[in-house]
Motif scaffolding. Structure first.
Motif, PDB file in Angstrom:
ATOM      1  N   UNK A 132     -26.576  24.387   6.008  1.00 45.67           N
ATOM      2  CA  UNK A 132     -25.508  23.584   6.587  1.00 45.67           C
ATOM      3  C   UNK A 132     -25.696  23.540   8.096  1.00 45.67           C
ATOM      4  N   UNK A 133     -24.787  22.876   8.778  1.00 47.54           N
ATOM      5  CA  UNK A 133     -24.890  22.747  10.231  1.00 47.54           C
ATOM      6  C   UNK A 133     -23.804  23.573  10.906  1.00 47.54           C
ATOM      7  N   UNK A 134     -24.168  24.226  11.993  1.00 46.66           N
ATOM      8  CA  UNK A 134     -23.210  24.967  12.812  1.00 46.66           C
ATOM      9  C   UNK A 134     -22.921  24.185  14.084  1.00 46.66           C
ATOM     10  N   UNK A 135     -21.678  24.241  14.501  1.00 49.43           N
ATOM     11  CA  UNK A 135     -21.267  23.692  15.785  1.00 49.43           C
ATOM     12  C   UNK A 135     -21.500  24.782  16.823  1.00 49.43           C
ATOM     13  N   UNK A 136     -22.398  24.531  17.754  1.00 52.21           N
ATOM     14  CA  UNK A 136     -22.719  25.526  18.781  1.00 52.21           C
ATOM     15  C   UNK A 136     -21.489  25.816  19.649  1.00 52.21           C
ATOM     16  N   UNK A 137     -21.423  27.037  20.152  1.00 53.89           N
ATOM     17  CA  UNK A 137     -20.356  27.490  21.066  1.00 53.89           C
ATOM     18  C   UNK A 137     -18.955  27.332  20.460  1.00 53.89           C
ATOM     19  N   UNK A 138     -18.871  27.400  19.137  1.00 52.79           N
ATOM     20  CA  UNK A 138     -17.562  27.193  18.504  1.00 52.79           C
ATOM     21  C   UNK A 138     -16.926  28.508  18.087  1.00 52.79           C
ATOM     22  N   UNK A 139     -15.632  28.417  17.853  1.00 46.70           N
ATOM     23  CA  UNK A 139     -14.876  29.541  17.322  1.00 46.70           C
ATOM     24  C   UNK A 139     -14.265  29.083  16.012  1.00 46.70           C
ATOM     25  N   UNK A 140     -14.315  29.959  15.019  1.00 44.66           N
ATOM     26  CA  UNK A 140     -13.763  29.620  13.716  1.00 44.66           C
ATOM     27  C   UNK A 140     -12.249  29.809  13.747  1.00 44.66           C
ATOM     28  N   UNK A 141     -11.532  28.780  13.292  1.00 42.92           N
ATOM     29  CA  UNK A 141     -10.078  28.824  13.194  1.00 42.92           C
ATOM     30  C   UNK A 141      -9.721  28.314  11.806  1.00 42.92           C
ATOM     31  N   UNK A 142      -9.242  29.216  10.957  1.00 47.67           N
ATOM     32  CA  UNK A 142      -8.950  28.884   9.561  1.00 47.67           C
ATOM     33  C   UNK A 142     -10.218  28.341   8.905  1.00 47.67           C
ATOM     34  N   UNK A 143     -10.200  27.109   8.449  1.00 46.36           N
ATOM     35  CA  UNK A 143     -11.376  26.538   7.780  1.00 46.36           C
ATOM     36  C   UNK A 143     -12.145  25.579   8.677  1.00 46.36           C
TER      37      UNK A 143
ATOM     38  N   UNK B 179     -14.394  19.379  19.803  1.00 43.41           N
ATOM     39  CA  UNK B 179     -14.940  18.968  18.513  1.00 43.41           C
ATOM     40  C   UNK B 179     -14.323  19.888  17.471  1.00 43.41           C
ATOM     41  N   UNK B 180     -13.876  19.309  16.378  1.00 42.03           N
ATOM     42  CA  UNK B 180     -13.399  20.075  15.237  1.00 42.03           C
ATOM     43  C   UNK B 180     -14.332  19.755  14.076  1.00 42.03           C
ATOM     44  N   UNK B 181     -14.882  20.812  13.466  1.00 38.88           N
ATOM     45  CA  UNK B 181     -15.872  20.646  12.393  1.00 38.88           C
ATOM     46  C   UNK B 181     -15.379  21.381  11.152  1.00 38.88           C
ATOM     47  N   UNK B 182     -15.269  20.659  10.055  1.00 39.24           N
ATOM     48  CA  UNK B 182     -14.864  21.236   8.769  1.00 39.24           C
ATOM     49  C   UNK B 182     -16.138  21.660   8.029  1.00 39.24           C
ATOM     50  N   UNK B 183     -16.698  22.783   8.452  1.00 39.15           N
ATOM     51  CA  UNK B 183     -18.022  23.216   8.029  1.00 39.15           C
ATOM     52  C   UNK B 183     -18.158  23.430   6.529  1.00 39.15           C
ATOM     53  N   UNK B 184     -17.121  23.899   5.860  1.00 39.25           N
ATOM     54  CA  UNK B 184     -17.210  24.182   4.422  1.00 39.25           C
ATOM     55  C   UNK B 184     -17.623  22.947   3.629  1.00 39.25           C
ATOM     56  N   UNK B 185     -17.312  21.766   4.140  1.00 40.87           N
ATOM     57  CA  UNK B 185     -17.625  20.525   3.432  1.00 40.87           C
ATOM     58  C   UNK B 185     -18.957  19.906   3.851  1.00 40.87           C
TER      59      UNK B 185
END
Length: 79
Positions: A32-43, A4-10
């Motif tokens: 906002x919503x967080x994607x569980x077990x995720x790692x931030x990569x750029x945005x 899953x790729x999540x563009x959280x800023x938006x």
């Protein structure tokens, strides 16, 4: 393994993703919503998921009014 790729800023915090796939999403302190077990990569936030989680997260991606959730297969192609 699918991702899953999540563009959280938006994210606008409508929580439709949580309603579709609550095992993968959670409300953050900022509304906002967080994607569980995720790692931030750029945005983006990226998380690997099991095959059995794909269907619910496809629904989450379709329900998102901002269109900020993407599902990728093992080869990196959008599902």
């Amino acid at each position: 393994m699918p991702k899953i790729v999540h563009f959280r800023d938006d994210c606008i915090g409508c929580f439709s993703c949580i309603q579709c796939a609550e095992d993968n999403w959670e409300v953050a302190e900022d509304g906002k919503v967080n994607l569980k077990r995720s790692q931030k990569k750029n945005k983006t936030c990226v998380a690997e998921i099991a095959e059995l989680e794909v269907e619910n997260n496809q629904l989450a991606a379709q329900a998102c009014p901002m269109g900020i959730i993407r599902l990728l297969d093992d080869q990196g192609n959008e599902v």
